[in-house]
Design a protein around this motif. Structure first.
Motif, PDB file in Angstrom:
ATOM      1  N   ASN A 360       2.189   9.575   0.533  1.00  0.00           N
ATOM      2  CA  ASN A 360       3.622   9.840   0.672  1.00  0.00           C
ATOM      3  C   ASN A 360       4.238  10.467  -0.579  1.00  0.00           C
ATOM      4  OD1 ASN A 360       3.992   7.505  -1.025  1.00  0.00           O
ATOM      5  ND2 ASN A 360       3.718   6.251   0.811  1.00  0.00           N
ATOM      6  N   LEU A 361       3.405  11.041  -1.431  1.00  0.00           N
ATOM      7  CA  LEU A 361       3.938  11.809  -2.559  1.00  0.00           C
ATOM      8  C   LEU A 361       4.596  13.075  -2.032  1.00  0.00           C
ATOM      9  CD1 LEU A 361       0.893  11.631  -5.013  1.00  0.00           C
ATOM     10  CD2 LEU A 361       3.073  10.439  -5.289  1.00  0.00           C
ATOM     11  N   ASN A 362       5.755  13.424  -2.582  1.00  0.00           N
ATOM     12  CA  ASN A 362       6.306  14.722  -2.215  1.00  0.00           C
ATOM     13  C   ASN A 362       5.525  15.813  -2.940  1.00  0.00           C
ATOM     14  OD1 ASN A 362       7.390  14.965  -4.841  1.00  0.00           O
ATOM     15  ND2 ASN A 362       9.419  14.295  -4.220  1.00  0.00           N
ATOM     16  N   ALA A 363       5.779  17.052  -2.604  1.00  0.00           N
ATOM     17  CA  ALA A 363       4.959  18.145  -3.125  1.00  0.00           C
ATOM     18  C   ALA A 363       5.008  18.228  -4.646  1.00  0.00           C
ATOM     19  CB  ALA A 363       5.408  19.470  -2.503  1.00  0.00           C
ATOM     20  N   GLN A 364       6.196  18.032  -5.233  1.00  0.00           N
ATOM     21  CA  GLN A 364       6.311  18.166  -6.682  1.00  0.00           C
ATOM     22  C   GLN A 364       5.626  17.024  -7.424  1.00  0.00           C
ATOM     23  OE1 GLN A 364       8.731  18.374  -4.382  1.00  0.00           O
ATOM     24  NE2 GLN A 364      10.669  17.486  -5.065  1.00  0.00           N
ATOM     25  N   HIS A 365       5.647  15.820  -6.847  1.00  0.00           N
ATOM     26  CA  HIS A 365       4.899  14.719  -7.450  1.00  0.00           C
ATOM     27  C   HIS A 365       3.400  14.933  -7.302  1.00  0.00           C
ATOM     28  CE1 HIS A 365       8.536  11.771  -7.029  1.00  0.00           C
ATOM     29  NE2 HIS A 365       8.562  12.426  -8.178  1.00  0.00           N
ATOM     30  N   ALA A 366       2.973  15.348  -6.106  1.00  0.00           N
ATOM     31  CA  ALA A 366       1.549  15.586  -5.865  1.00  0.00           C
ATOM     32  C   ALA A 366       1.012  16.661  -6.798  1.00  0.00           C
ATOM     33  CB  ALA A 366       1.330  15.988  -4.408  1.00  0.00           C
ATOM     34  N   ARG A 367       1.838  17.654  -7.103  1.00  0.00           N
ATOM     35  CA  ARG A 367       1.404  18.704  -8.031  1.00  0.00           C
ATOM     36  C   ARG A 367       1.075  18.123  -9.397  1.00  0.00           C
ATOM     37  NH1 ARG A 367       4.608  21.911 -11.765  1.00  0.00           N
ATOM     38  NH2 ARG A 367       3.336  23.650 -12.508  1.00  0.00           N
TER      39      ARG A 367
END
Length: 472
Positions: A360-367
């Protein structure tokens, strides 16, 4: 004669042993560098962190240092217009001056360190490397730290700190939506309250938290949701950790990593002191939409991206054109992908080969997590493990050394042989690339005869659809 032959044999044996030792050392070095991009003798930056004053040393109050990077909180309204909330120069006032304008803090002794003074978007990943090390250096002296940043990329900066700061002491990130010198500014209150949270010591072992508008969030969960409103920050799936009011700091829940307080696995795998900032790779985000093309992925790969996060529709779906570009990027360059959703909340599961589910990480966190993972290893299963453990943060309660209670049920891992080429990108043999995900009711899209068909992302009851990819 016999003695001479014996000495000659002994010399040959010594040379043979020496050769074996050198070969073993070379293999060991190659193996280590294949897994960790750390160089020997890393040159680390130094920071002029102020020492504790004699007055603060003798005070019973906790010592809090404010590590300032600028942002709107330190902004000045343009043309001196105190009613201009949206037109201002970020990062104008030095932190020492701002602290001097606050009332003397009731619950902490406060010092400051000016790391930088500009908008959050002006900082590079290498700058964040330095910032994290600066925070750790400050926490060797002080009881806790407040980091002030601009709000535009605050969630990314905060999560980078959460993933890399080694100290268990409180780290509280704050900022403002209105510049310091306009009417109704939120800057002074946010700064004062963040110092209160840090000084309370109630977020020790929490990792990095974000506090604005009197609400405390975990760095992993928080996101900016509105371009202008003061209550812009939220954690869509999880909500707040707690609140700070005039008399107290209240914590009503803890992030999962706090349950590992005092244990070796509390710290993340990402110790920046073991790598050079030059080893931080390029990682990008590709956004999916109706009939999205594959040009963004191809362009990112051409620019040298080692990892790409896809912000997909629904449960992480991407278009056929993006899927084809992803397959080619994995096959030809060994690029690692992480699947997330553009919806703003929700979990992504499955993934195989060089594609990892972002939970459930958003894209900017996952990056940020993918970027650090690629900096520390070339082994994709290891990265997948980091995403499913430290990145996912399931709650586990250790009753004793033999009993661990988990709040989640693990689904079987879908693995394929996957290792990034090192040091230079080369075609990867034996890769397995998962089919792109799509909403269950969606019909397969096509973008021409060469487009790959869309299929469903794997779920707990449906095995992953995979296609073997071989080296050309």
């Amino acid at each position: 004669m016999t003695q001479r032959l014996g000495k000659l044999a002994a010399k040959k044996m010594m040379f043979f042993i020496l050769a074996l030792s050198l070969a073993a050392a070379s293999v060991s070095t190659i193996a280590v560098r294949g897994l960790v991009n750390a160089a020997e003798g890393v040159e680390l930056p130094s920071f002029d962190i102020p020492a504790l004053s004699a007055e603060h040393q003798s005070s019973p109050l906790p010592n809090v240092i404010v590590v300032a990077t600028g942002g709107t909180l330190a902004g000045a309204a343009r043309n001196g217009d105190k009613t201009n909330f949206q037109s201002y120069s970020a990062g104008t006032y030095p932190m020492a001056d701002l602290i001097a304008q606050l009332p003397v803090h009731k619950s902490a002794d406060v010092s400051s360190y000016q790391f930088g003074n500009k908008g959050s978007g002006g900082y590079t990943i290498k700058d964040l490397y330095d910032l994290s090390l600066a925070v750790d250096a400050a926490l060797e002296i002080y009881d806790s730290a407040v980091v002030t940043t601009g709000t535009d990329t605050m969630e990314e900066i905060a999560y980078f700190l959460d993933l890399t700061v080694r100290s268990e002491k409180p780290v509280v990130v704050t900022g403002a939506m209105r510049p310091w010198d306009v009417i109704g500014t939120d800057g002074p209150a946010n700064l004062y309250q963040a110092i209160k949270v840090a000084g309370s010591n109630k977020t020790k072992w929490f990792g990095t938290v974000v506090m604005l508008n009197d609400v405390i969030y975990a760095a992993r969960e928080v996101t900016k949701t509105n371009s202008h409103r003061n209550d812009t920050f939220d954690a869509p799936m999880f909500g707040a950790l707690g609140y700070v009011d005039d008399p107290a700091v209240r914590i009503y829940r803890a992030p999962a990593r706090a349950l590992k307080a005092g244990k070796a696995d509390w710290a993340s795998p990402f110790d920046l002191k073991t790598i050079s900032k030059d080893s931080l790779p390029i990682v990008e985000i590709a956004y999916n939409y109706q009939a999205a093309g594959g040009g963004a992925i191809r362009g990112f790969v051409e620019d040298g991206a080692k990892g790409i996060v896809t912000a997909g529709t629904g449960a992480g779906g991407i278009s056929s054109a993006m899927s084809t570009a992803r397959t080619n990027a994995i096959r030809d360059q060994g690029v690692v992908f992480v699947s997330t959703t553009r919806t703003g909340s929700g979990s992504i599961y499955g993934g195989s080969g060089n594609t990892i589910a972002g939970d459930n990480l958003n894209a900017q966190h996952a990056r940020m997590l993918l970027l650090l993972s690629l900096a520390f290893t070339n082994d994709v299963p290891t990265m997948r493990g980091w995403f499913s453990t430290f990145g996912t943060q399931d709650v586990e309660i250790s009753v004793d050394e033999n009993t661990v209670l988990s709040a989640s049920v693990e689904e079987p891992a879908i693995e394929g042989p996957a290792e990034l080429p090192s040091p230079e990108p080369t075609p990867v043999s034996g890769e397995i690339e998962p089919s792109p995900s799509a909403e269950p009711t969606a019909s397969p899209e096509t973008s021409g005869p060469a487009a790959a068909p869309e299929t469903s992302e794997p779920t707990a009851s449906e095995p992953a659809a995979v296609e073997p990819v071989t080296a050309p």
